[in-house]
Design an enzyme around this catalytic site. Sequence first.
Site, PDB file in Angstrom:
ATOM      1  N   ASP A 167       0.888  -1.229   0.021  1.00  0.00           N
ATOM      2  CA  ASP A 167       0.049  -0.115  -0.027  1.00  0.00           C
ATOM      3  C   ASP A 167       0.968   1.333  -0.019  1.00  0.00           C
ATOM      4  O   ASP A 167       1.424   1.665  -0.855  1.00  0.00           O
ATOM      5  CB  ASP A 167      -0.822  -0.001   1.186  1.00  0.00           C
ATOM      6  CG  ASP A 167      -2.063   0.995   1.299  1.00  0.00           C
ATOM      7  OD1 ASP A 167      -2.484   1.379   0.219  1.00  0.00           O
ATOM      8  OD2 ASP A 167      -2.275   1.148   2.406  1.00  0.00           O
ATOM      9  N   PHE A 225     -10.354  -0.143  -0.171  1.00  0.00           N
ATOM     10  CA  PHE A 225      -9.979  -0.899   0.720  1.00  0.00           C
ATOM     11  C   PHE A 225     -10.424  -2.685   0.325  1.00  0.00           C
ATOM     12  O   PHE A 225     -11.604  -2.598   0.198  1.00  0.00           O
ATOM     13  CB  PHE A 225     -10.528  -0.536   2.169  1.00  0.00           C
ATOM     14  CG  PHE A 225      -9.923  -1.542   3.353  1.00  0.00           C
ATOM     15  CD1 PHE A 225      -8.638  -1.158   3.839  1.00  0.00           C
ATOM     16  CD2 PHE A 225     -10.407  -2.612   3.809  1.00  0.00           C
ATOM     17  CE1 PHE A 225      -8.150  -1.785   4.620  1.00  0.00           C
ATOM     18  CE2 PHE A 225      -9.910  -3.222   4.726  1.00  0.00           C
ATOM     19  CZ  PHE A 225      -8.696  -2.890   5.161  1.00  0.00           C
ATOM     20  N   ASP A 278      -8.136  -8.578   5.635  1.00  0.00           N
ATOM     21  CA  ASP A 278      -9.365  -8.641   6.844  1.00  0.00           C
ATOM     22  C   ASP A 278     -10.023  -7.448   6.914  1.00  0.00           C
ATOM     23  O   ASP A 278      -9.187  -6.025   6.508  1.00  0.00           O
ATOM     24  CB  ASP A 278      -9.000  -9.217   8.049  1.00  0.00           C
ATOM     25  CG  ASP A 278      -7.825  -8.004   8.669  1.00  0.00           C
ATOM     26  OD1 ASP A 278      -6.928  -7.523   8.051  1.00  0.00           O
ATOM     27  OD2 ASP A 278      -8.196  -7.313   9.612  1.00  0.00           O
TER      28      ASP A 278
END
Length: 181
Positions: free
Chosen positions: A103, A152, A159
């Site tokens: 990321d 996301f 998760d």
Amino acid sequence: MLEKDIERVLYSREDIQKVNQRLGKQITADYQGKNPLLIGILKGAIVFMTDLIREIDLHVEIDFMDVSSYGAETISSGEVKIIKDLDTSVKGRDIIIIEDIVDTGRTLNYLMAILKTRQANSIKVCTLMDKPSRRIVPVHSDYVGMEVPNEFVVGYGLDYAERYRNMGTIGVLKPEIYSGK
Ligand code: XMP
Ligand code: MG
């Protein structure tokens, strides 16, 4: 049950399997005659890693590291804390770091810095997903499964609040899941 919380599936099980086969073939070709040590970064990379290693036709060894951010002040430093270190020595080894997603690049940058001090013979990075639009620290991944948009994502090891890791697809959650409605 899990997929009812998903607004949009980005990658199906078949898409992911094709990616793993492609990466497995590349790694197999690149490491002929070698015995690489694959280092999975907990917890997100475990589902990817268990599938990927079965697409690699070489003797490989596996180990795991768990890291976490140091909290607010490290947003700028990007320093991460080792929660679980390797069981194996990397000295002289050909290592491949296995990540779920890159990321900002901070985690990977710090991991590379630590591992570089340990005298591995070579260090490469294999990440299932890359979100280049979010990069803050420039890091290079040698093997990239897919580039994802700036959203996301959950599933296949990733998760939200420790949930959805066991979903077989990768997708974007419905907004109401975050708002708790
Ligand atoms: P950095 O920013 O250091 O972060 O490259 C890498 C770690 O951040 C987490 N991450 C995500 N987890 N869905 C997730 O479930 C995402 O879209 C996402 N983006 C970043 C992940 O743990 C990764 O290893
Ligand atoms: Mg992670």
